[in-house]
Scaffold this motif. Sequence first.
Motif, mmCIF file in Angstrom:
data_model
loop_
_atom_site.group_PDB
_atom_site.id
_atom_site.type_symbol
_atom_site.label_atom_id
_atom_site.label_comp_id
_atom_site.label_asym_id
_atom_site.label_seq_id
_atom_site.Cartn_x
_atom_site.Cartn_y
_atom_site.Cartn_z
ATOM 1 N N PRO A 260 -12.404 13.418 -33.346
ATOM 2 C CA PRO A 260 -11.479 13.003 -32.754
ATOM 3 C C PRO A 260 -10.484 13.295 -32.227
ATOM 4 C CG PRO A 260 -11.505 11.879 -34.743
ATOM 5 C CD PRO A 260 -12.054 12.332 -34.976
ATOM 6 N N HIS A 261 -10.559 12.742 -30.692
ATOM 7 C CA HIS A 261 -9.130 13.704 -30.257
ATOM 8 C C HIS A 261 -8.007 12.652 -29.927
ATOM 9 C CE1 HIS A 261 -6.850 14.855 -26.420
ATOM 10 N NE2 HIS A 261 -7.032 16.356 -27.041
ATOM 11 N N GLY A 262 -6.838 12.574 -30.057
ATOM 12 C CA GLY A 262 -5.676 11.352 -29.912
ATOM 13 C C GLY A 262 -5.385 10.962 -28.993
ATOM 14 N N PRO A 301 -3.868 11.526 -38.898
ATOM 15 C CA PRO A 301 -4.199 10.665 -37.503
ATOM 16 C C PRO A 301 -5.787 10.243 -37.130
ATOM 17 C CG PRO A 301 -2.449 12.282 -37.384
ATOM 18 C CD PRO A 301 -3.569 12.451 -38.937
ATOM 19 N N GLY A 302 -6.331 11.440 -37.440
ATOM 20 C CA GLY A 302 -7.919 11.763 -36.156
ATOM 21 C C GLY A 302 -8.697 9.796 -37.088
ATOM 22 N N ASP A 346 -17.037 8.359 -44.605
ATOM 23 C CA ASP A 346 -16.689 6.651 -45.646
ATOM 24 C C ASP A 346 -15.558 6.100 -45.143
ATOM 25 O OD1 ASP A 346 -19.634 7.660 -45.519
ATOM 26 O OD2 ASP A 346 -19.123 8.071 -47.519
ATOM 27 N N LYS A 347 -14.891 6.704 -45.717
ATOM 28 C CA LYS A 347 -13.068 6.676 -46.117
ATOM 29 C C LYS A 347 -12.507 5.353 -44.894
ATOM 30 C CE LYS A 347 -9.468 6.369 -48.378
ATOM 31 N NZ LYS A 347 -9.323 5.934 -50.012
ATOM 32 N N ALA A 348 -12.922 6.627 -43.702
ATOM 33 C CA ALA A 348 -13.081 5.923 -42.066
ATOM 34 C C ALA A 348 -13.682 4.450 -41.530
ATOM 35 C CB ALA A 348 -13.267 6.583 -40.717
ATOM 36 N N GLY A 349 -14.885 4.010 -42.755
ATOM 37 C CA GLY A 349 -15.763 2.401 -42.655
ATOM 38 C C GLY A 349 -16.272 3.287 -41.671
ATOM 39 N N ARG A 350 -16.800 4.527 -41.727
ATOM 40 C CA ARG A 350 -18.167 4.163 -41.737
ATOM 41 C C ARG A 350 -19.725 3.808 -42.253
ATOM 42 N NH1 ARG A 350 -21.648 8.894 -41.982
ATOM 43 N NH2 ARG A 350 -21.140 8.977 -44.290
#
Length: 907
Positions: A260-262, A301-302, A346-350
């Motif tokens: 991802p891009h900020g 941050p991504g 997975d940590k991001a909730g995918r």
Amino acid sequence: MSSVTTPWRRRLLAGLLLTAGLTLSACQRPGAPNAGPALSASAAASAAQTSPSLTAKADALLALHRQMVVLMDGEAALKPAEREAVSSVGLMLFHDLQKGQRALVEQAFAKDASLDALAQLLDRIESEPSWFDADRLAFKDLLLQLQQRLGASQSIAGLKLAKRAQEDLAVLSEVEQAYERELRDTFGRFAQRGIELKREKWTDYVAKLKTIYHREQILKDYATILPSVQAKPSAGKSERELFGQQLPEKTVLLSFDDGPHGRYTDEILEILQRYQAPAIFFELGQNLGSVDAQGQVKPGPGSDVARRVLAAGHQLANHSFTHGLMSKFAQEQVRDEAAHTEALLDKAGRSGQALFRFPYGARNDEALSTIESLKLRSMMWNIDSLDWSDPIPKSIAARVIGEVQKQQRGIVLFHDIHARTVQALPLVLDQLVAEGYKFASWKDGQFLSADRKPLDTGDTQLAGAALYRDSHALIIGIDQYQRWPRLQHAGRDAKAMQETLQTRFGFRPENVKLLLDGDATRSNILRALNKLSGKELKRDDRVFVFFAGHGSTRKLPSGREVGYVIPVDAGLDDLQTDAIAMPQLQELGEALPAKHALFVIDACYSGLGLTRGGGASNNNNFIRDNARRLGRQMMTAGGTDQQVADDGPGGHSVFTWTLLQALAGKADLNGDGLITATELAAYVAPAVSAVAHQTPAFGSLPGSEGGEFVFELAAAQEQALSSDSGQLDAQASALAKRLDEAKTAAQAPTAKAVQVKLQGLDGKEVAIAAPTAKVDPGARVAAQRANDRGLQLYKERRYEEAEAAFTEALKLQPRFALAANNLGFIYYKRGKPVEAARWYQKALEMDGSRSMAWLNLGDAQLQAGDDIAALVAYKSFVELAPQHPRTAELRAWIAQPDAAHRPKLPG
């Protein structure tokens, strides 16, 4: 545009840039192109006044940009294989450019950096007199980042630099607009304190760059690192990987790579929300966070951006951790790249089915198997926006719309790391919505519509790897006749046909009925044919009937003749009672509920199947049209008054041997991977007529609606040529060459279709349209087919032609290790061991696990007189292939320390 820069600040800037990790030039990577000559004498003078380090790095970034422009100029007009190579190398250049820009920004904003250093950088971008307007587009993303970061500055000097970057961006926006029109209109007023425009044309710019860089040299310099990709369609490409052609018509799936891009990812999410369009975002692990040596996940941050992607209803997917060339990685490194990114996702909730996209599309079978072991499924694309190489948003949009309109469906590849993608995306979506396209996503093993409902891909399944729902066959071969003369090869013909259908074309063994000799009675044949008309046969099935045996003709009182096939128990005098008439076969064929049926009769006097006419559609929508039309076709070995040869090569009749050659791929006259019944006849009939006193007949039967029976070719099983590879005998090799020479009339290179004259089923001469307009299957498939062709030519002892085929495969796919091995073996076979060893070594550089290449290398080096090198190669072989038949003798050879007393090896 001047700025005050003291000498010590210049030294500080030089030090910062020297430690920034920027690639000074592409030539630092082995095999990559150099950065080109110095831009000009004025550039050198300017560099002397600022920092040599800054000049070198700015020129390196610009060199990459310029090479991309030269490489991609006119790429749409290239052949598919060239276009794929150009795109792959261009994408590598782009990622080098991205890494350089990121490193420059990070170091420029380090704690010990100075604003004066940034001012120098802006001076260079704004005022270098040797640069073109379009050169400065290379720094647009850099200027955007400077504007964002400096806009939050707490100092007046920082805010002034942010304003300069903003003004420069405004000018670059005008540059983009101007190039959209190729300067047909006069420029308006531009900001004069920053970039001063020269108003050159894009064509002039490209022409100037082509005096510095050349596409051919860039490709040659990068040839050693061109992506190697999967070349095993036989492994079930459509099942293992997802492709855009599998979508229904008027449907697209949007995908975004490298985020991802900020900033840009969020802007793209807003655009997608306006159009209610779902998308899949293939993320780089390094943009999401990090994973330490103990496997601890540390989101960055991504990951926050990734969570916003999920919250907006889109899907997250895996694009590796570092965007490396995974076809060159060891399997453990491939696993780590994928697994670390999976942990961050997975940590991001995918949630949902995990998808993977190989960077650059570069994959081999080992890499694909490795990601599959992690329960990941590969998704490719068929429509490339090239947004990474094209600086003009309208041009990007026009490219995507043009490809969508051409293909009518597909997975579209964008990148959510560019401002220009943000600008191009609404233009694309506006047009797609206006034209009635639907947006798709993927979840739980199926394509879904925008409202999460499964898409009906029925027509597409028929147009993809599964042309038919199921396949059925009746194979009959009779040698041991009770009353008729016995034959020699009919039973062998039938068994060979059975094997071909099952191993090459996917006919399930339980669906192939084989009747040989005593089992092939009239009642058994008719019972088997009637059973095919039963309930298990469905509309989207196909039926293939093959008969090898005797045939005969009976003249009716009206003067018309009727052909018969002779069962094993038929008498000599009462054909009407004991044999099976051609009209009866036609009636049974017409009663079949299957979509397509093909009868192939290898029998004497067999060319008496009455024809109703009807031809095959030969256009871009062939598969779709053909799926809707019934097809009932017949091909016979000879005419109404001809006996057919039962003494062909390989223990087959001439007709069946030629038919088997045709089904091995030689009848694919237009290279689209499909052999239609018409193509089969167009190859077999003139070839058999040229070598035997018989004229095969072909035509449509009653009940046909113009549909074509279709065989879909798969790649041959992977075969590495070696000293134990089998070949045809001299007679068969000579005949194979004559057959190929006989088909040249059906393959005129300038014609879209050639009228091939042959005998119709009614005994009259007919002309059929044999397709010859070549279909480009893409570089990977074309390389595999060239390799397969080389294998066949080797079997036929046609070494010069085999060498050309393997060379073509390597030209299409330069990292094709199997083709490199096979080319080496052709040199070895022709008595050139040194050249052979060079190609074996290249094959092993590409894939060191190929045991046969080690064996071949040892044989070649031994033949060349280099026993020491051969010893090393043989040791590697026996370690990799301990069960190979030659391993025992090689172990004995290796164990003998005295070279003079070593046993003589074969070859």
